[in-house]
Design an enzyme around this catalytic site. Structure first.
Site, PDB file in Angstrom:
ATOM      1  N   GLY A   1       0.836  -1.205   0.000  1.00 58.14           N
ATOM      2  CA  GLY A   1       0.000   0.000   0.000  1.00 58.14           C
ATOM      3  C   GLY A   1       0.865   1.247   0.000  1.00 58.14           C
TER       4      GLY A   1
ATOM      5  N   GLY B   1      -0.171   4.919  -0.789  1.00 54.98           N
ATOM      6  CA  GLY B   1      -1.185   5.590   0.036  1.00 54.98           C
ATOM      7  C   GLY B   1      -0.559   6.687   0.886  1.00 54.98           C
TER       8      GLY B   1
ATOM      9  N   ASP C   1       1.898  -1.934  -4.635  1.00 55.10           N
ATOM     10  CA  ASP C   1       0.664  -1.152  -4.592  1.00 55.10           C
ATOM     11  C   ASP C   1      -0.124  -1.469  -5.858  1.00 55.10           C
ATOM     12  OD1 ASP C   1      -0.167   1.655  -2.849  1.00 55.10           O
ATOM     13  OD2 ASP C   1      -1.296   1.199  -4.676  1.00 55.10           O
TER      14      ASP C   1
ATOM     15  N   ILE D   1      -1.866  -7.482  -3.206  1.00 51.04           N
ATOM     16  CA  ILE D   1      -1.319  -8.361  -2.165  1.00 51.04           C
ATOM     17  C   ILE D   1      -2.050  -9.702  -2.139  1.00 51.04           C
ATOM     18  CG2 ILE D   1      -0.348  -6.607  -0.648  1.00 51.04           C
ATOM     19  CD1 ILE D   1      -2.981  -6.766   0.984  1.00 51.04           C
TER      20      ILE D   1
ATOM     21  N   TYR E   1     -14.392  -2.714   8.054  1.00 49.26           N
ATOM     22  CA  TYR E   1     -12.990  -2.313   8.213  1.00 49.26           C
ATOM     23  C   TYR E   1     -12.529  -2.513   9.668  1.00 49.26           C
ATOM     24  CZ  TYR E   1      -9.206   1.233   8.557  1.00 49.26           C
ATOM     25  OH  TYR E   1      -8.045   1.918   8.799  1.00 49.26           O
TER      26      TYR E   1
ATOM     27  N   LYS F   1      -9.664  -5.031  10.964  1.00 48.44           N
ATOM     28  CA  LYS F   1      -8.463  -4.580  11.689  1.00 48.44           C
ATOM     29  C   LYS F   1      -8.317  -5.342  13.009  1.00 48.44           C
ATOM     30  CE  LYS F   1      -6.536  -1.425   9.057  1.00 48.44           C
ATOM     31  NZ  LYS F   1      -5.183  -1.625   8.525  1.00 48.44           N
TER      32      LYS F   1
HETATM   33  C1  AKB Z   1     -10.811   5.701   8.275  1.00 51.79           C
HETATM   34  O1  AKB Z   1     -11.461   6.759   8.423  1.00 51.79           O
HETATM   35  O2  AKB Z   1     -11.262   4.664   7.821  1.00 51.79           O
HETATM   36  C2  AKB Z   1      -9.378   5.702   8.744  1.00 51.79           C
HETATM   37  C3  AKB Z   1      -9.240   5.195  10.133  1.00 51.79           C
HETATM   38  C4  AKB Z   1      -9.761   6.001  11.271  1.00 51.79           C
HETATM   39  O3  AKB Z   1      -8.720   4.155  10.319  1.00 51.79           O
HETATM   40  N1  AKB Z   1      -8.809   7.006   8.645  1.00 51.79           N
END
Ligand code: AKB
Length: 336
Positions: A10, A13, A34, A54, A153, A157
């Site tokens: 990445g 980015g 990337d 990836i 997301y 994570k």
């Molecule tokens: C997002 O807004 O998704 C990111 C984060 C807070 O991880 N900037």
């Protein structure tokens, strides 16, 4: 003989831009992956640039054929807003992609006979505040609290932090002759604000978008309410933190994922600071209920005392100096 190298995924980015410039000064051989070609200004600092995903294991094997990877900064991810539109793709990139990189690290660690450092930017998105009263009424959130993310997301994570812990401590624990060879270290970044680049696909993007829009004379409709409050950090401090964590002695580390933060302004405080620097800026509010709900699920403040104690995390910029000494002068110069 393979060349020792640092691998950055990445790389094109926001964090990648800032990190490559810092690592280039340290004279490391940098290999990047990337999905988009690197900016030419970055590409000149890099020993080998691979354009691709990836998820492509063949591409990862090409890296290993030529380079002896001893450190990985795994930055590639689909951010929180984008992930909500394509959750399956987000899961593929954010989880399966991370798994590929952890396997690569383990493989390299086995061949070197020593662990490969794996630096992983996690996020405040791993938290899920149950409601606004709780968010407003609690002290800064500690790493183990409220781990109930609302977004794909955030789920990705949080799970990948655990995958990293597994590869770092328990990998194939029932197989004989196999040792975990990944030195996994992770930080939970707040919203990041860079003077040089704009984020894309995040939900904390309103703050950097406001600033860059004002600097380029564009009107901006802020997608959260004025009293919205989450932690932020200036990009140079984010890169310093990654480098400091990478350099920390393993015995100093008491956790595999650390909170970080620097300042927690409301959206209105960000707007006021932007208007002070760009008095003609045209910024108004047009809250998007769905994005607002995501930001409302993130804590207003996080407790980063473990990072401060264990490896000396100490951001240089508070809210005022981030604007006065970094963002405003650098952005004015950039768009001049
Ligand atoms: C997002 O807004 O998704 C990111 C984060 C807070 O991880 N900037």
């Amino acid at each position: 003989m393979r060349t020792p190298a640092v691998l950055i995924t990445g790389a094109n980015g926001e964090i990648g831009h800032a990190l490559i410039e810092r690592l280039a000064v340290a004279d490391a051989a940098i290999v990047t992956i990337d999905v988009t070609p690197l900016d030419p200004a970055l590409a000149r600092h890099v020993r080998r640039e691979l354009t691709g995903s990836i998820l492509d294991r063949g591409l990862l094997e090409r890296v290993l054929a030529e380079f002896e990877v001893d450190r990985i900064y795994h930055l590639a991810a689909l951010l929180s807003t984008r992930s909500e539109f394509t959750p399956l793709t987000a899961h593929d990139v954010n989880v399966a992609g991370t798994l590929n990189l952890l396997e690569l690290a383990q493989h390299e660690g086995e061949s070197h006979g020593r662990p490969v450092a794996f630096l992983y930017p996690s996020s405040i998105a791993v938290y899920g505040m149950p409601d606004a009263e709780t968010k407003a009424g609690i002290p800064p959130v500690r790493e183990e609290d409220y781990n109930q993310p609302r977004t794909m997301y955030g789920c990705n994570k949080l799970y990948c932090e655990h995958l990293g812990r597994y590869y770092g401590r328990h990998y194939k624990q029932l197989a004989s002759g196999v040792e975990p060879r990944v030195d996994f270290r992770s930080v939970r970044f707040p919203g990041l604000i860079s003077a040089m680049t704009l984020p894309s696909g995040g939900t904390s993007d309103y703050a950097p978008e406001m600033i860059h829009a004002a600097a380029t004379g564009k009107p901006y409709a802020c997608f959260v309410r004025p009293n919205t409050k989450i932690p932020f950090m200036a990009m140079p401090d984010a890169v310093d933190a990654l480098l400091a964590l990478a350099a920390a002695h393993p015995e100093a580390l008491t956790r595999y994922a650390y909170n970080l933060s620097a300042f927690s302004p409301t959206a209105e405080e960000v707007r006021d600071a932007v208007l002070k620097a760009f008095p003609d800026a045209d910024i108004w509010y047009s809250a998007d209920a769905k994005r607002q709900a995501i930001v409302d699920s993130w804590p207003a403040e996080v407790d980063d005392s473990a990072a401060r104690q264990d490896w000396g995390f100490s951001p240089k910029f508070d809210f005022t100096t981030a604007f006065d000494d970094y963002l405003i002068p650098t952005i004015k110069e950039r768009y001049r």
